[in-house]
Design a protein around this motif. Structure first.
Motif, mmCIF file in Angstrom:
data_model
loop_
_atom_site.group_PDB
_atom_site.id
_atom_site.type_symbol
_atom_site.label_atom_id
_atom_site.label_comp_id
_atom_site.label_asym_id
_atom_site.label_seq_id
_atom_site.Cartn_x
_atom_site.Cartn_y
_atom_site.Cartn_z
ATOM 1 N N LYS A 5 28.313 -2.115 48.998
ATOM 2 C CA LYS A 5 28.506 -1.269 47.813
ATOM 3 C C LYS A 5 27.259 -0.447 47.515
ATOM 4 C CE LYS A 5 31.942 -4.244 45.587
ATOM 5 N NZ LYS A 5 32.233 -5.099 44.421
ATOM 6 N N ALA A 8 27.163 2.440 50.010
ATOM 7 C CA ALA A 8 28.237 3.383 49.688
ATOM 8 C C ALA A 8 27.865 4.249 48.494
ATOM 9 C CB ALA A 8 29.532 2.622 49.407
ATOM 10 N N LYS A 9 27.250 3.619 47.474
ATOM 11 C CA LYS A 9 26.830 4.363 46.290
ATOM 12 C C LYS A 9 25.738 5.362 46.634
ATOM 13 C CE LYS A 9 25.064 3.694 41.604
ATOM 14 N NZ LYS A 9 24.539 2.720 40.622
ATOM 15 N N TYR A 11 25.214 6.793 49.552
ATOM 16 C CA TYR A 11 25.812 7.866 50.340
ATOM 17 C C TYR A 11 26.551 8.865 49.439
ATOM 18 C CZ TYR A 11 24.946 5.872 54.983
ATOM 19 O OH TYR A 11 24.363 5.424 56.147
ATOM 20 N N LEU A 12 27.213 8.349 48.411
ATOM 21 C CA LEU A 12 28.039 9.209 47.558
ATOM 22 C C LEU A 12 27.222 9.988 46.538
ATOM 23 C CD1 LEU A 12 30.889 10.137 46.704
ATOM 24 C CD2 LEU A 12 30.953 8.182 45.137
ATOM 25 N N SER A 25 33.571 16.118 48.314
ATOM 26 C CA SER A 25 33.679 14.872 47.544
ATOM 27 C C SER A 25 33.891 15.164 46.064
ATOM 28 C CB SER A 25 32.419 14.023 47.725
ATOM 29 O OG SER A 25 32.271 13.635 49.076
ATOM 30 N N LEU A 294 35.165 11.941 54.080
ATOM 31 C CA LEU A 294 34.643 10.718 54.717
ATOM 32 C C LEU A 294 34.561 10.877 56.235
ATOM 33 C CD1 LEU A 294 36.322 7.787 52.726
ATOM 34 C CD2 LEU A 294 34.003 8.659 52.549
ATOM 35 N N SER A 297 31.540 12.720 56.821
ATOM 36 C CA SER A 297 30.407 11.851 56.474
ATOM 37 C C SER A 297 30.118 10.860 57.603
ATOM 38 C CB SER A 297 30.711 11.093 55.178
ATOM 39 O OG SER A 297 29.640 10.279 54.792
ATOM 40 N N PHE A 322 32.132 2.544 54.070
ATOM 41 C CA PHE A 322 32.838 3.814 53.936
ATOM 42 C C PHE A 322 34.134 3.666 53.136
ATOM 43 C CE2 PHE A 322 29.948 4.632 57.397
ATOM 44 C CZ PHE A 322 29.525 5.924 57.137
ATOM 45 N N ASN A 324 34.334 1.584 50.585
ATOM 46 C CA ASN A 324 33.839 1.582 49.204
ATOM 47 C C ASN A 324 33.474 2.985 48.731
ATOM 48 O OD1 ASN A 324 34.067 -1.170 48.606
ATOM 49 N ND2 ASN A 324 32.110 -1.656 49.590
ATOM 50 N N GLU A 325 32.968 3.813 49.643
ATOM 51 C CA GLU A 325 32.631 5.189 49.271
ATOM 52 C C GLU A 325 33.883 5.942 48.825
ATOM 53 O OE1 GLU A 325 30.436 9.170 51.108
ATOM 54 O OE2 GLU A 325 30.518 7.314 52.274
#
Length: 409
Positions: A5, A8-9, A11-12, A25, A294, A297, A322, A324-325
């Motif tokens: 998580k 993922a956070k 990355y986002l 996104s 994604l 990404s 990914f 979670n993203e």
């Protein structure tokens, strides 16, 4: 916070520069926001109109109605009333008779529907006090010659509270035509005029005491059936099934408030689900953006994936990162959409931002009804579509070859 998580956070949200993937996104979040908000508002409008129409249709309808298929007798009445008294969900009930009669007043003639019940229970069955437009509801011992009529019918007959109208019954019409007897008639005083907001009832329905109706319609001491009010109308199907199992269905028929206007209620329900499916396509289109975002990404982060795998990160963990993203995009979009949708509903309920012409619609604003069940349905649809969109690119990320990724990226 879990390792997956956290990555993922990062990355986002924590991108060093604004690039094409970031824009897609954000567009995905915006699309889901609009779709969720539109669903909540539209479903609330359908709920509002549905409840409004139901309240109008049920203003003078019982929750359940028992209709005799065969000639009734005292023994049947005793058995039915015993069963009705034994069910705790039943709030009130009354025997009734109904039929078409002729109403005469001031030279005006109208064919109307006469319904006769125990007037002591009129307010318990229909909340009649709320419907009375002119006059006053009183008990049956003061209504030996009284009648209540709809507001549009009163206009047709040019009758007001206190006027006397003549009711002529079709009973024994054959002998009347042969001139061997006079028609059954009764002069009744208009004790009140009701406004049910249901044009069908307001134009043609008259309500009087059971004893009057029995004499006019030729029932003598028998009934056509029973009208029943429940403590909760949503339990009507349950009580209907319970009564059906206890009573002889060959002798009587039991209908719920839904059965009275089944076609209309079914169409309203179909419209609601069609709107739900069509508006869910907005969320589905946004989910395709998630898939594209994604996927790009994954291509961008191939080197990161290779390094993480070289450190011992498993394919399952890469999949979760990914996934979670994508789910985070869905959560943000759904949350913002729910807030926007409920904010629009709040504005309409408090400030009437979309007024209606009351002369056409009987209401001055667009009706809304918020239901917690809609929130769960919309949330489920949004998160499910987001999950499906994120699953494919997350699976591709998990299959990235670590050696090749580090060597060529």
């Amino acid at each position: 916070m879990d390792f997956e998580k956290f990555i993922a956070k990062r990355y986002l949200i924590s991108r060093h520069k604004l690039n094409f993937i970031t824009i897609i996104s954000f567009l995905s979040i915006a699309g889901i926001t609009i779709g969720v908000a539109a669903l909540i508002v539209v479903l609330s409008v359908f709920n509002g109109f549905g409840s409004l129409v139901t309240s109008y249709l049920m203003s003078l309808d019982p929750h359940l109605r028992i209709v005799f298929k065969v000639e009734s007798n005292e023994k049947m009445y005793e058995k039915i009333e015993k069963e009705l008294q034994s069910i705790s969900d039943i709030k009130s009930y009354s025997p009734y008779v109904s039929g078409k009669v002729l109403a005469l007043s001031r030279g005006k003639t109208e064919i109307i529907n006469l319904r006769a019940i125990d007037l002591n229970k009129l307010n318990q069955l229909y909340d009649f006090d709320k419907l009375v437009y002119s006059g006053k509801y009183t008990h049956s011992n003061q209504m030996s010659d009284g009648i209540f009529i709809g507001i549009r019918l009163a206009d047709k007959l040019e009758a007001i509270t206190g006027d006397t109208i003549t009711i002529v019954s079709p009973t024994n019409i054959e002998n009347v035509l042969l001139q061997s007897s006079v028609p059954v008639s009764r002069r009744l005083v208009v004790k009140g005029i009701f406004n049910s907001q249901n044009n069908e009832y307001d134009e043609s329905l008259a309500i009087t005491d059971l004893s009057i109706g029995q004499k006019l319609l030729g029932y003598k001491n028998s009934f056509e059936g029973y009208e029943i009010k429940l403590s909760d109308r949503n339990k009507s199907e349950k009580v209907k099934e319970e009564l059906s199992s206890r009573l002889d269905k060959t002798q009587l028929e039991i209908n719920s408030w839904y059965d009275f206007h089944k076609e209309l209620y079914s169409v309203m329900q179909i419209e609601r689900w069609v709107a739900y499916i069509l508006l869910s396509l907005i969320i589905a289109v946004s989910s395709f953006n998630i898939l594209g975002s994604l996927s790009m990404s994954v291509l961008e982060k191939k080197r990161d994936i290779g390094i993480m795998k070289s450190f011992g990160v498993t394919e399952n963990s890469i999949l979760k990162i990914f996934l979670n993203e994508g789910i985070l995009i869905g959560i943000f979009g759904t949350l913002f959409g729910a807030l926007l949708g409920y904010f629009i509903c709040w504005l309409q309920l408090n400030y009437n931002i979309y007024p209606l012409d009351p002369t056409l619609y009987k209401i001055d604003s667009l009706p809304l009804e918020l239901r917690i069940s809609d929130f769960f349905i919309v949330t489920f649809a949004s998160m499910f579509l987001t999950f499906l969109a994120a699953l494919f690119p997350a699976g591709r990320a998990a299959k990235v070859d670590a050696l090749q990724a580090i060597k060529w990226e």
